[in-house]
Design a protein around this motif. Structure first.
Motif, PDB file in Angstrom:
ATOM      1  N   ARG A  96       0.804  -1.220   0.000  1.00 51.29           N
ATOM      2  CA  ARG A  96       0.000   0.000   0.000  1.00 51.29           C
ATOM      3  C   ARG A  96       0.838   1.272   0.000  1.00 51.29           C
ATOM      4  NH1 ARG A  96      -5.156  -0.536  -0.135  1.00 51.29           N
ATOM      5  NH2 ARG A  96      -5.604   1.506   0.747  1.00 51.29           N
ATOM      6  N   LEU A  97       2.118   1.162  -0.332  1.00 54.20           N
ATOM      7  CA  LEU A  97       2.974   2.343  -0.390  1.00 54.20           C
ATOM      8  C   LEU A  97       2.587   3.252  -1.553  1.00 54.20           C
ATOM      9  CD1 LEU A  97       6.393   0.664   0.443  1.00 54.20           C
ATOM     10  CD2 LEU A  97       5.004   2.114   1.945  1.00 54.20           C
ATOM     11  N   GLY A  98       2.140   2.676  -2.652  1.00 56.00           N
ATOM     12  CA  GLY A  98       1.658   3.487  -3.768  1.00 56.00           C
ATOM     13  C   GLY A  98       0.470   4.346  -3.352  1.00 56.00           C
ATOM     14  N   HIS A  99      -0.409   3.789  -2.528  1.00 57.10           N
ATOM     15  CA  HIS A  99      -1.548   4.563  -2.017  1.00 57.10           C
ATOM     16  C   HIS A  99      -1.055   5.740  -1.177  1.00 57.10           C
ATOM     17  CE1 HIS A  99      -3.897   1.016  -3.138  1.00 57.10           C
ATOM     18  NE2 HIS A  99      -4.927   1.829  -3.160  1.00 57.10           N
ATOM     19  N   GLN A 118      -3.997  15.334 -12.842  1.00 57.41           N
ATOM     20  CA  GLN A 118      -4.008  14.486 -14.025  1.00 57.41           C
ATOM     21  C   GLN A 118      -2.722  13.675 -14.085  1.00 57.41           C
ATOM     22  OE1 GLN A 118      -4.636  17.708 -16.762  1.00 57.41           O
ATOM     23  NE2 GLN A 118      -2.454  17.962 -17.178  1.00 57.41           N
ATOM     24  N   LEU A 119      -2.799  12.580 -14.815  1.00 52.95           N
ATOM     25  CA  LEU A 119      -1.623  11.743 -15.013  1.00 52.95           C
ATOM     26  C   LEU A 119      -1.793  10.952 -16.296  1.00 52.95           C
ATOM     27  CD1 LEU A 119      -2.598   8.623 -14.199  1.00 52.95           C
ATOM     28  CD2 LEU A 119      -2.291   9.522 -11.907  1.00 52.95           C
ATOM     29  N   ASP A 127      -2.611  -3.376 -14.460  1.00 49.02           N
ATOM     30  CA  ASP A 127      -2.694  -3.289 -13.001  1.00 49.02           C
ATOM     31  C   ASP A 127      -2.608  -1.846 -12.532  1.00 49.02           C
ATOM     32  OD1 ASP A 127      -2.935  -6.037 -12.776  1.00 49.02           O
ATOM     33  OD2 ASP A 127      -0.794  -6.356 -12.383  1.00 49.02           O
ATOM     34  N   THR A 128      -1.784  -1.065 -13.203  1.00 51.15           N
ATOM     35  CA  THR A 128      -1.635   0.341 -12.843  1.00 51.15           C
ATOM     36  C   THR A 128      -2.935   1.098 -13.086  1.00 51.15           C
ATOM     37  OG1 THR A 128       0.712   0.213 -13.401  1.00 51.15           O
ATOM     38  CG2 THR A 128      -0.239   2.410 -13.256  1.00 51.15           C
ATOM     39  N   LEU A 129      -3.606   0.800 -14.189  1.00 50.34           N
ATOM     40  CA  LEU A 129      -4.881   1.447 -14.471  1.00 50.34           C
ATOM     41  C   LEU A 129      -5.900   1.137 -13.373  1.00 50.34           C
ATOM     42  CD1 LEU A 129      -6.692   3.127 -16.288  1.00 50.34           C
ATOM     43  CD2 LEU A 129      -7.184   1.050 -17.597  1.00 50.34           C
ATOM     44  N   ARG A 130      -5.971  -0.108 -12.955  1.00 48.95           N
ATOM     45  CA  ARG A 130      -6.888  -0.475 -11.863  1.00 48.95           C
ATOM     46  C   ARG A 130      -6.535   0.283 -10.577  1.00 48.95           C
ATOM     47  NH1 ARG A 130      -6.695  -5.342 -14.513  1.00 48.95           N
ATOM     48  NH2 ARG A 130      -4.941  -6.126 -13.318  1.00 48.95           N
ATOM     49  N   PHE A 131      -5.234   0.405 -10.306  1.00 47.29           N
ATOM     50  CA  PHE A 131      -4.776   1.130  -9.118  1.00 47.29           C
ATOM     51  C   PHE A 131      -5.250   2.585  -9.161  1.00 47.29           C
ATOM     52  CE2 PHE A 131      -1.277   3.900  -7.527  1.00 47.29           C
ATOM     53  CZ  PHE A 131      -1.513   3.734  -6.175  1.00 47.29           C
ATOM     54  N   TYR A 132      -5.020   3.282 -10.276  1.00 49.18           N
ATOM     55  CA  TYR A 132      -5.420   4.684 -10.374  1.00 49.18           C
ATOM     56  C   TYR A 132      -6.934   4.837 -10.282  1.00 49.18           C
ATOM     57  CZ  TYR A 132      -0.629   5.885 -11.671  1.00 49.18           C
ATOM     58  OH  TYR A 132       0.731   6.056 -11.671  1.00 49.18           O
ATOM     59  N   LYS A 133      -7.674   3.946 -10.899  1.00 51.38           N
ATOM     60  CA  LYS A 133      -9.134   4.016 -10.806  1.00 51.38           C
ATOM     61  C   LYS A 133      -9.601   3.820  -9.362  1.00 51.38           C
ATOM     62  CE  LYS A 133     -10.550   2.928 -15.499  1.00 51.38           C
ATOM     63  NZ  LYS A 133     -11.307   2.016 -16.366  1.00 51.38           N
ATOM     64  N   SER A 134      -8.898   2.976  -8.592  1.00 50.45           N
ATOM     65  CA  SER A 134      -9.272   2.763  -7.191  1.00 50.45           C
ATOM     66  C   SER A 134      -9.111   4.032  -6.356  1.00 50.45           C
ATOM     67  CB  SER A 134      -8.460   1.621  -6.569  1.00 50.45           C
ATOM     68  OG  SER A 134      -7.144   2.040  -6.238  1.00 50.45           O
ATOM     69  N   VAL A 138     -10.376   8.860 -13.445  1.00 52.26           N
ATOM     70  CA  VAL A 138     -11.237   8.348 -14.511  1.00 52.26           C
ATOM     71  C   VAL A 138     -10.528   8.520 -15.850  1.00 52.26           C
ATOM     72  CG1 VAL A 138     -13.400   8.781 -13.268  1.00 52.26           C
ATOM     73  CG2 VAL A 138     -12.459  10.550 -14.759  1.00 52.26           C
ATOM     74  N   THR A 139     -10.845   7.631 -16.778  1.00 51.16           N
ATOM     75  CA  THR A 139     -10.263   7.702 -18.123  1.00 51.16           C
ATOM     76  C   THR A 139     -11.127   8.632 -18.975  1.00 51.16           C
ATOM     77  OG1 THR A 139     -11.440   5.673 -18.671  1.00 51.16           O
ATOM     78  CG2 THR A 139      -9.142   5.446 -18.026  1.00 51.16           C
ATOM     79  N   SER A 140     -10.936   9.923 -18.788  1.00 54.89           N
ATOM     80  CA  SER A 140     -11.786  10.933 -19.413  1.00 54.89           C
ATOM     81  C   SER A 140     -11.233  11.458 -20.731  1.00 54.89           C
ATOM     82  CB  SER A 140     -11.988  12.114 -18.466  1.00 54.89           C
ATOM     83  OG  SER A 140     -10.742  12.724 -18.205  1.00 54.89           O
ATOM     84  N   HIS A 141      -9.951  11.240 -21.018  1.00 52.95           N
ATOM     85  CA  HIS A 141      -9.325  11.789 -22.201  1.00 52.95           C
ATOM     86  C   HIS A 141      -8.445  10.733 -22.857  1.00 52.95           C
ATOM     87  CE1 HIS A 141     -10.461  15.440 -20.120  1.00 52.95           C
ATOM     88  NE2 HIS A 141     -10.207  16.134 -21.218  1.00 52.95           N
TER      89      HIS A 141
END
Length: 148
Positions: A96-99, A118-119, A127-134, A138-141
């Motif tokens: 959970r260090l990324g969090h 933004q990022l 896996d990274t996409l799931r992490f950021y969504k958590s 959101v994938t808006s662009h």
């Protein structure tokens, strides 16, 4: 866990570059020991809109990200926070260090008055996409890059 985020120092550079190189994509695009990293770090130190951040736990650098503050005219002059190069040491992933690192970055953007964080990430990192969504991203662009 006693992990805390702080501004990166030159003494952290070798550990940061090692983390950048320590994954499938990084192995092919990073070159630990290259003097270009010193020059890039020096440029970041001179720019008040750049915040290279490390996550330190028990005296060891275990995470990194670059936080940039981007002033702009669109969206009524909204200040944006841009997160780049997020890494956690491979030996410390899953703790959970990324969090901790991302939650700090989001809070720092709020503290500095950003209206948006933004990022961008490589599309191969599912896996990274799931992490950021958590974390609420959101994938808006759709993003594009042009190598020069």
């Amino acid at each position: 866990m006693t992990a805390a985020v702080r501004k990166a120092e030159r003494a952290d550079l070798a550990a940061i570059v090692a983390m950048l190189a320590d994954d499938v994509l990084g192995q092919s695009r990073e070159a630990p020991g290259d003097p270009a990293y010193e020059a890039a770090f020096a440029a970041m130190e001179r720019d008040p809109n750049q915040f290279p951040a490390v996550l330190e736990d028990d005296g060891e650098v275990v995470g990194y990200l670059q936080l940039s503050f981007i002033p702009g005219l669109s969206l009524k002059g909204m200040l944006r926070g841009q997160i780049e190069s997020v890494r956690v040491a491979s030996s410390r992933r899953g703790q959970r260090l990324g969090h901790v690192l991302l939650e700090w970055a989001i809070a720092e953007c709020r503290r500095r008055g950003c209206g948006m964080v933004q990022l961008a990430m490589n599309k191969s990192r599912d896996d990274t996409l799931r992490f950021y969504k958590s974390l609420g991203f959101v994938t808006s662009h759709e993003g594009l890059k042009l190598s020069l």
